[in-house]
Design a protein around this motif. Structure first.
Motif, short mmCIF file in Angstrom:
data_model
loop_
_atom_site.label_atom_id
_atom_site.label_comp_id
_atom_site.label_asym_id
_atom_site.label_seq_id
_atom_site.Cartn_x
_atom_site.Cartn_y
_atom_site.Cartn_z
N PHE B 48 0.83 -1.18 0.00
CA PHE B 48 0.00 0.00 0.00
C PHE B 48 0.88 1.25 0.00
CE2 PHE B 48 0.31 1.12 4.54
CZ PHE B 48 0.71 -0.09 5.10
N TYR B 50 0.67 5.59 1.01
CA TYR B 50 -0.07 6.72 1.57
C TYR B 50 0.26 8.04 0.87
CZ TYR B 50 -1.51 3.82 5.52
OH TYR B 50 -2.06 2.85 6.31
N GLY B 99 -6.93 8.87 13.18
CA GLY B 99 -7.47 8.82 14.52
C GLY B 99 -8.95 8.62 14.61
N VAL B 102 -11.70 7.86 11.47
CA VAL B 102 -11.51 6.73 10.55
C VAL B 102 -12.83 6.33 9.91
CG1 VAL B 102 -10.94 4.28 10.44
CG2 VAL B 102 -9.52 5.84 11.77
N THR B 103 -12.86 6.26 8.60
CA THR B 103 -13.95 5.57 7.91
C THR B 103 -13.36 4.46 7.05
OG1 THR B 103 -13.92 7.06 6.02
CG2 THR B 103 -15.39 7.63 7.83
N GLY B 104 -12.33 4.78 6.36
CA GLY B 104 -11.59 3.74 5.64
C GLY B 104 -12.30 3.13 4.47
N GLU B 105 -13.38 3.78 4.00
CA GLU B 105 -14.07 3.18 2.87
C GLU B 105 -13.13 3.06 1.69
OE1 GLU B 105 -17.45 5.35 1.57
OE2 GLU B 105 -17.70 4.17 -0.25
N LEU B 106 -13.05 1.85 1.16
CA LEU B 106 -12.21 1.60 0.00
C LEU B 106 -13.04 1.59 -1.27
CD1 LEU B 106 -9.99 -1.36 1.27
CD2 LEU B 106 -9.35 1.04 1.07
#
Lengths: 109, 117
Positions: B48, B50, B99, B102-106
């Motif tokens: 991955f 960033y 922190g 966070v939702t992190g939807e991919l």
């Protein structure tokens, strides 16, 4: 080790309700995700839970119990187009996603 | 709509060949990911990134490398393809999160099914 468990396959009838369970053991917890993946297509986001309780979004609802390491995805008024794999994923303390193997849902007329 | 485009849907390569899988996203996402998906297994993270020129190893980086020269493009490279790399490869992108937010939807691409003979 980190582990996500969900049933391999489930069958349900059009118009009915189905519950897909997911249990997890991870190093920390920063939320649980459900994705839908139709055969041969990309996974698409369904829901995100970080607090205990039920989140409802139309025909789909997702439940989380952090103390039990447990979630379920509830699909109501099933339609043939809901035939797909449903992927459970947990974000651990390092903000990395740990994925279950997915549950293949078969809808019969 | 967010679009993640993978260059090839299906590839057939021979053992030892160098393979490039390209992925482009059009939503200015900071994060990009390469996964492989095999029957009976969860998605496994290969690499991955960033940020541009930044890369981090995932769970199964052996036999793979990546390149991110531009923010929108993330390439997966198999230096010398082997039969055990036959798989579905999925690229994904997401916004940077931190922190408590966070939702992190991919957002995933359609996938590249690679067969190594």
């Amino acid at each position: 080790g980190q582990n996500i468990d969900q049933p391999t396959e489930m069958t349900a009838t059009e118009g009915a309700i189905v519950q897909i369970n997911c249990t997890y053991q991870t190093s920390g917890f920063n939320g649980l995700f459900w994705y839908q993946q139709h055969a041969g297509e990309a996974p698409t986001f369904l829901s995100y839970n970080v607090l205990d309780g039920l989140e409802e979004k139309g025909r789909f609802s997702s439940f989380l119990s952090r103390s039990k390491g447990y979630s379920y995805l509830l699909l109501k008024e099933l339609q043939m187009k809901d035939s797909a794999s449903y992927l459970c994923a947990v974000m651990d303390s390092n903000y990395q996603l740990i994925w279950g193997a997915g549950t293949k849902l078969i809808i019969k007329p | 709509d967010v679009k993640v485009t993978q260059s090839s849907r299906y590839l057939v390569k021979r053992t030892g060949e160098k393979v490039f899988l390209e992925c482009v996203q059009d939503m200015d996402h900071e994060n990009m990911f390469w996964y492989r998906q095999d029957p009976g297994l969860g998605l496994r993270l290969i690499y991955f990134s960033y940020d541009v020129k930044m890369k981090e190893k995932g769970d199964i980086p052996e036999g793979y490398s990546v390149s991110r020269e531009k923010k929108e493009r993330f390439s997966l490279i198999l230096e010398s393809a082997s039969t055990n790399q036959t798989s579905m490869y999925l690229c994904a992108s997401s916004f940077w999160t931190s922190g408590s937010m966070v939702t992190g939807e991919l957002f995933f691409g359609e996938g590249s099914r690679l067969t190594v003979l």
